[in-house]
Scaffold this active site. Structure first.
Site, short mmCIF file in Angstrom:
data_model
loop_
_atom_site.label_atom_id
_atom_site.label_comp_id
_atom_site.label_asym_id
_atom_site.label_seq_id
_atom_site.Cartn_x
_atom_site.Cartn_y
_atom_site.Cartn_z
N ASP A 265 25.50 48.53 36.53
CA ASP A 265 24.09 48.20 36.68
C ASP A 265 23.44 48.54 35.35
O ASP A 265 24.01 49.20 34.49
CB ASP A 265 23.46 48.96 37.86
CG ASP A 265 22.16 48.28 38.32
OD1 ASP A 265 21.56 47.50 37.53
OD2 ASP A 265 21.72 48.53 39.46
C1 NOJ Z 1 18.75 46.78 37.99
C2 NOJ Z 1 19.06 46.31 39.37
O1 NOJ Z 1 19.47 47.41 40.16
C3 NOJ Z 1 20.13 45.24 39.40
O2 NOJ Z 1 20.24 44.76 40.71
C4 NOJ Z 1 19.80 44.14 38.45
O3 NOJ Z 1 20.78 43.14 38.51
C5 NOJ Z 1 19.66 44.71 37.05
N1 NOJ Z 1 18.60 45.71 37.04
C6 NOJ Z 1 19.37 43.65 36.00
O4 NOJ Z 1 18.08 43.20 36.14
#
Ligand code: NOJ
Length: 737
Positions: A265
């Site tokens: 993530d």
């Molecule tokens: C954080 C989020 O938890 C995730 O779901 C997302 O894909 C990423 N940011 C990128 O935006």
């Protein structure tokens, strides 16, 4: 398409193949189709790897840094192998930041349709838009959170508070997305159940619960050949998910036989060496959000030079990433990245269908619905009309102003248009000659003018949630309570004091406590309209006027009190003390009467169930198959088939979601009932259909922590078939000898 055939073949007999030793352990087997597809992809990946310099390899596994490319995640192009700058974009309901895309229905709405075909089509259409924009990886679908906390901020991105439902929806979505050549990404792996402290907290769960609840839908994702998995922000048992050997190497790659790649993530990486050695394959976005700290890139090269990370581990990362790219055929004529491409096509048909068929009719006293050419309708509430939310004027939809179609955060997309309830109802009213009056605020003061003398008053209330980087009206991602927003209870009370035919329409991210509303005798109907995205009003009109009978079912329990759930957002670490007993599993075990149970939903017709039959001989004991994508091969074998006849015994066409719940032998210490099958039967008035539920070995197994395997317990299973988790119409037995 290739993947549809592949999915069918996955349940067929498996053969032993020579798998790359560093991809999955030797001696494991893959089903024929999966093996040949991944094998062909790995053959190409190996050939490409041989042409790469050490620095190329590091580039493939390291994002270019936050804000440095057209997508939220990007890696550099490697011209020597024709590899593009990989474009990785949110999210689970379509192309985030696309300017000419559709905003598909959120996962939770897709789940409440309980309609496999619609869910798969939703995936395929999202895939077509993703590919049309030249995006290689779409960051979805979501199976974590699973939704153990009803207030969890991101539950609406996923498919409801049951692992079986989540798993089926994950597989259908992934197969839909990947059938058109887009890499799907199953996220967030794992135990990421709340927004509060998501980047610092630790989740600890017992091994059985991990397998039977949280890992379950990811097994379906891997079985569907998902290209990539995103490790989550939180720690698991004290170790960050993205540097956790037990999670990435052991559970995902060894036990589930995952052959794609694990990406972080965003900024969820904390170490150079440990993350590499515990199974991470790609870091995103490649730097911290200031563009500063870069844990891979040069630092990974140095770790290889100093022997802290082996070259073969880096090669494995690269092969996994390239193999996924080849697996999806992205090496041949993939469009150039253009996030502004107009890719909407006719996909809104699916959005309207999911928005409509995900609507759950909770209450309909005296058949006040469907509407029958009323002469006057009164509409009340700000959620009846277009506001800032519908106009995309709040960043990442971080506001609950006006009609609601999705939650907020990275898992959102820009609406190309928005059909608000009032617009759609007015259009319909014109054809009927109905007078429509409206009070489009949430203030009780304007109510009487709108609803006085109306044949029916429709009150619109909402509840919203989202990702924790945005706070909306005091809700920091997770909801601060389960009450309707904007004094919804008072608004309904005010209307019900004046009009005696009140219809409450709820647009919500998850369960809302409805007790105050239900004590108003003039509230005759409650329409649980969920999160319908851009087709909000059109879908609602389809149901309100009976053009389509409601057929959605609740993908979570609506309790009488928030305390009844037995889980809450944790203020520090979370030990998952409730174990297996979340949502209906908990209500059943603790003998708590819900207000509306999991799987509940009325229609404009009635269905009768008859003639249950159970076929299959089951032997107790452990799974013995070799590991294919998704786990041991025999876990995916059909061991019994349950059939039942569903008849439409009412006067109008409708659809019924027949649900199969399994009760295990007492020795299994399992929840009283667990969803293990569902089928949606579309039936004309008077028609009937035999539906069948295939029980896989995994569906009747329990995870044995000592043996580290799935075991079918000996004894008698009860097979409950019904219209909800508590409205059981037919019961059968299955004995494991
Ligand atoms: C954080 C989020 O938890 C995730 O779901 C997302 O894909 C990423 N940011 C990128 O935006």
């Amino acid at each position: 398409m290739r993947f549809q055939k592949l999915a069918a073949a996955l349940s067929a007999a498996s053969i032993t193949v020579a798998a790359p030793a560093d991809a999955i352990a030797e001696g494991h087997t893959l089903s024929a189709a999966a093996a040949s597809d991944w094998e062909a992809a790995y053959t190409k990946a190996n050939a490409a790897l041989a042409k790469l310099s050490s620095s190329d390899k590091i580039k493939i596994v390291t994002g270019v840094g936050w804000g440095n490319g057209p997508c939220v995640g990007n890696t550099p192009a490697i011209s020597s192998i024709g590899y593009p700058s990989l474009c990785i974009q949110d999210g689970p309901l379509g192309v985030r930041y696309g300017t000419n895309v559709n905003a598909f229905t959120p996962g939770i709405q897709a789940a409440s349709t309980f309609d496999r075909a619609l869910i798969r089509e939703r995936g395929k259409f999202m895939g077509e838009e993703t590919k049309g924009c030249g995006i290689h990886v779409l960051l979805g679908p979501v199976a974590g959170p699973l939704g153990k906390n009803p207030a969890g901020g991101r539950n609406w991105e996923g498919f409801g508070a049951d692992p079986y439902l989540q798993g089926i929806a994950m597989a259908e979505t992934i197969e839909g997305l990947q059938s058109v050549g887009v890499q799907a990404n199953a996220k967030h792996f794992i135990l990421n159940e709340q927004e509060l402290n998501r980047e610092t907290m630790s989740s600890t769960v017992d091994d059985r619960t991990m397998h039977e609840l949280y890992l379950w839908p990811f097994a379906d994702a891997v079985h569907a050949n998902v290209a990539s998995v995103m490790c989550s922000y939180n720690k698991i048992n004290g170790t960050w998910a993205c540097e956790n050997d037990g999670i990435m190497n052991k559970l995902l790659k060894q036990e589930l036989g995952f052959r794609g790649y694990v990406m972080t993530d965003w900024n969820a990486q904390h170490t150079t060496q440990q993350s590499a050695n515990t199974g991470l394959d790609m870091t995103m976005p490649g730097s911290d959000f200031n563009g500063g700290t870069k844990l891979w890139g040069d630092r990974l090269s140095q770790a290889v030079s100093s022997g802290q990370v082996s070259q073969s581990r880096v090669d494995d990362m690269v092969k996994r990433i390239l193999a996924a790219w080849y697996l999806l055929g992205q090496d041949t004529s993939y469009p150039n990245t253009n996030i502004n491409a107009n890719v909407q096509g006719t996909h809104k048909t699916n959005i309207r269908a999911v928005a409509r068929d995900g609507i759950v009719l909770l209450k309909n006293d005296g058949n006040v619905l469907p509407l029958k050419k009323p002469s006057k309708l009164g509409l009340v509430g700000s959620a009846a009309v277009v506001g800032q939310h519908a106009q995309n004027t709040c960043s990442d939809h971080g506001c609950n102003t006006g009609a609601l179609g999705m939650g907020w955060g990275s898992g959102t997309a820009t609406y190309p248009y928005f059909s608000a309830p009032a617009d759609a109802i007015r259009a319909r009213a014109q054809t009927d000659g109905t007078q429509v009056t409206i009070s489009s605020t949430d203030s009780t003061s304007g109510v009487s003018g709108a609803v006085n003398g109306a044949d029916a008053a429709i009150v619109f209330i909402t509840s919203d949630a989202g990702e924790g980087y945005i706070e909306v009206e005091g809700n920091k991602g997770d909801r601060k309570n389960l009450d309707p927003w904007h004094n919804g209870n008072d608004l309904v009370k005010a209307v019900a004091a004046i009009n005696n035919n009140v219809i409450v329409v709820v647009h919500s991210v998850g369960p809302v406590i409805l007790e105050t509303i239900l004590t108003q005798p003039n509230v005759k109907a409650i329409v649980w309209a969920g999160l319908p995205s851009q087709e909000n009003g059109n879908a609602l009109v389809d149901i309100l006027y009976g053009d389509t009978a409601p057929s959605g079912k609740l993908p979570y329990t609506i309790a009488k009190s928030a305390n009844d759930y037995g889980t809450t957002i944790s203020s520090s670490n979370d030990n998952f003390n409730e174990g297996l007993f979340i949502d209906y599993r908990h209500f059943d075990k603790a003998n708590i009467a819900p207000r509306y149970e999991f799987g509940f939903g009325l229609s404009y017709t009635n269905f009768t169930y008859s003639d249950i039959a159970v076929e299959g001989k089951v032997t107790s004991g452990a799974a013995t198959g070799n590991v294919i994508p998704g786990g041991r091969a025999d876990l995916w074998d059909t061991v019994a088939t349950v059939t039942v006849t569903i008849a439409n015994s009412g006067n109008v066409k409708g659809a019924e979601v027949g649900q199969l719940y399994v009760g295990y032998p007492a020795s299994a210490n399992a929840p009283p009932k667990q969803l293990r099958g569902f089928e949606k039967a579309v039936l004309d008035a008077g028609a009937k259909q035999t539906v069948s539920f295939k029980l896989l070995r995994r569906d009747i197994s329990v995870w044995d922590s000592t043996r580290q395997n799935w075991i079918i317990p000996a004894g008698e299973f009860t097979l409950y078939v019904g219209s909800s988790s508590r409205d059981i119409r037919q019961t059968g037995k299955l004995t494991a000898t």
